[in-house]
Design a protein around this motif. Structure first.
Motif, short mmCIF file in Angstrom:
data_model
loop_
_atom_site.label_atom_id
_atom_site.label_comp_id
_atom_site.label_asym_id
_atom_site.label_seq_id
_atom_site.Cartn_x
_atom_site.Cartn_y
_atom_site.Cartn_z
N ARG A 1 0.84 -1.21 0.00
CA ARG A 1 0.00 0.00 0.00
C ARG A 1 0.87 1.26 0.00
O ARG A 1 1.87 1.34 0.71
N PHE A 2 0.45 2.23 -0.79
CA PHE A 2 1.04 3.57 -0.78
C PHE A 2 0.13 4.49 0.02
O PHE A 2 -1.09 4.50 -0.17
N GLU A 3 0.72 5.28 0.94
CA GLU A 3 -0.08 6.16 1.80
C GLU A 3 0.44 7.60 1.70
O GLU A 3 1.58 7.89 2.05
N LEU A 4 -0.44 8.47 1.23
CA LEU A 4 -0.16 9.91 1.20
C LEU A 4 -0.96 10.61 2.29
O LEU A 4 -2.15 10.32 2.48
N ARG A 5 -0.32 11.52 2.99
CA ARG A 5 -1.00 12.40 3.95
C ARG A 5 -0.53 13.81 3.68
O ARG A 5 0.68 14.08 3.68
N THR A 6 -1.47 14.72 3.42
CA THR A 6 -1.10 16.05 2.99
C THR A 6 -2.14 17.08 3.42
O THR A 6 -3.32 16.74 3.60
N ASP A 7 -1.71 18.32 3.56
CA ASP A 7 -2.62 19.42 3.83
C ASP A 7 -3.02 20.14 2.55
O ASP A 7 -3.80 21.09 2.58
N SER A 8 -2.49 19.68 1.40
CA SER A 8 -2.75 20.32 0.12
C SER A 8 -3.77 19.52 -0.67
O SER A 8 -3.48 18.40 -1.12
N TYR A 9 -4.96 20.09 -0.87
CA TYR A 9 -5.98 19.39 -1.66
C TYR A 9 -5.49 19.23 -3.10
O TYR A 9 -5.74 18.19 -3.73
N GLU A 10 -4.77 20.22 -3.63
CA GLU A 10 -4.27 20.14 -4.99
C GLU A 10 -3.32 18.95 -5.17
O GLU A 10 -3.37 18.23 -6.15
N TYR A 11 -2.45 18.74 -4.18
CA TYR A 11 -1.51 17.62 -4.25
C TYR A 11 -2.25 16.30 -4.10
O TYR A 11 -1.96 15.32 -4.80
N PHE A 12 -3.22 16.26 -3.21
CA PHE A 12 -4.06 15.08 -3.01
C PHE A 12 -4.76 14.71 -4.32
O PHE A 12 -4.75 13.55 -4.76
N ASP A 13 -5.37 15.69 -4.96
CA ASP A 13 -6.11 15.46 -6.21
C ASP A 13 -5.16 15.05 -7.33
O ASP A 13 -5.47 14.13 -8.11
#
Length: 399
Positions: A228-240
């Protein structure tokens, strides 16, 4: 880097052996003499560089330096004592202690060979671990898993290694590297989790993001069946942006979450929460890997032969030359004359993390010291190298 400066040196009659230090042979050009040196199980170049004032600086070659600094220090001491007169020493910046030869354990890997030798069993990778809170948490709660932390900032590596030792954690290995190159040297299906927490979003320079097509393909290759790859971010743009990259796979599975509290929080997350910013989580798994395993020939040059005339042409036509492809490069940095051939110093491979090697060209062609890592960028660079050598630097063929 340990070194010393001297007004002049004695004639270099090699091979020379004293104690565990062996000075075997040398190669040279107008400015530098390279001395092939062995200490116990390791080999490297001592470099004798002629300065403008006709003095000499003797030091270790930075791209072949041994893993134990004491080996280099001892070699410099031997060279100073037997190939220089004491009254000619201008200055020196090295000190040798016999107990320094004792290998010290460390949680830091200084190259990929050292890192790969430590890998056994389950692996987690954290990219850009910063202060190390999450990485240390994972190590503490997964004692049977090797937690590999990759970071570009050396102070963070040193600090987290100290914290791990203070907490008696031995199941971590830290390395200073570009994460994309780290993934490229790992075996397929060898990783269980990849964490990317609060990366720099690079909203105005998206090309600098670690997330890209090639990165996602490497994740798919190295992650195991249920990895599994897990991203955690405060940037919606990066998330999207990240979500869209993984949607290119045929049957990906996702878990999307917002403002979920974890048991461990980074200092950046604490800051964003105080500012009432949203936190986004993206988990990705079930990635089909369309990435073909490279069938490399171990950088075999056995199909190439050179006679004396070929070597004369290679030396005559040598250029400080850089050749670039779409995803690789090859740079000829220097040429040195050896007793029975030529030594080329080259840089090559991936743009974001190049390798440096010395190649001997004589009756046969071979890498000195160690071969490059078996990744596609290096393979492409070596194919280009073969063409350049074959046509004796007639670079018009490659323009």
């Amino acid at each position: 880097m340990p070194n010393f400066k001297v007004k002049k040196i004695k004639d270099l009659i090699l091979p020379f052996k004293k104690d565990e230090v062996e000075l075997e042979w040398m190669a040279e050009n107008n400015n530098v003499i390279l001395i092939y040196t062995k200490v116990n199980e390791e080999s490297f170049f001592l470099q004798v560089k002629k300065e403008k004032d006709s003095s000499f600086v003797i030091k270790g070659d930075k791209h072949t330096k041994p893993s134990k600094i004491a080996y280099l220090q001892k070699s410099l001491q031997i060279f100073r004592d037997y190939f220089c007169n004491h009254e000619d020493i201008i200055n020196e910046a090295f000190a040798f202690k016999h107990n320094a030869l004792i290998e010290k354990t460390s949680l830091i890997a200084y190259d990929f060979d050292q890192l790969l030798s430590k890998i056994k069993g389950k692996i987690y990778i954290e990219i850009g671990f910063g202060s190390g809170r999450h990485l240390l948490y994972q190590a503490k709660n997964n004692p049977d898993t090797l937690i590999i932390g990759v970071e570009i900032y050396n102070p963070a590596i040193t600090q987290v290694a100290k914290l791990a030792k203070s907490q008696n954690l031995s199941n971590i290995m830290l390395i200073q590297s570009d994460a994309r190159l780290l993934l490229s040297v790992l075996e397929s299906n060898s990783v269980e989790k990849i964490f990317l927490h609060f990366p720099v979003p690079w909203d105005k320079k998206p090309h600098r993001r670690v997330i890209a097509k090639n990165f996602c393909q490497e994740c798919a290759r190295v992650l195991g069946k249920n990895g599994r790859f897990e991203l955690r971010t405060d940037s919606y743009e990066y998330f999207d942006f990240t979500l869209k990259q993984f949607l290119h796979f045929s049957t990906p599975k996702f878990s999307l979450r917002k403002n979920e509290d974890l048991e461990i929080s980074s200092k950046y997350e604490d800051r964003w929460k105080r500012q009432n910013k949203d936190i986004f989580d993206l988990w990705v798994w079930n990635l089909d890997s369309a990435y073909d395993e490279l069938n490399l020939d171990d950088f075999d040059f056995s199909d190439m032969t050179f006679n004396a005339n070929d070597l004369i042409l290679l030396e005559k036509n040598f250029k400080n030359l850089t050749l670039k492809g779409d995803d690789y490069f090859l740079h000829f940095e220097n040429l040195y004359q050896a007793k029975e051939g030529l030594i080329f110093k080259i840089a090559f491979g991936a743009f974001n993390k190049p390798e440096h090697s010395y190649i001997y060209v004589g009756e046969k062609i071979e890498f000195l010291f160690k071969k490059p890592f078996r990744i596609k960028e290096n393979l492409k660079a070596m194919e280009k190298l073969k063409k350049v050598l074959k046509f004796h630097f007639d670079t018009a063929l490659f323009s």
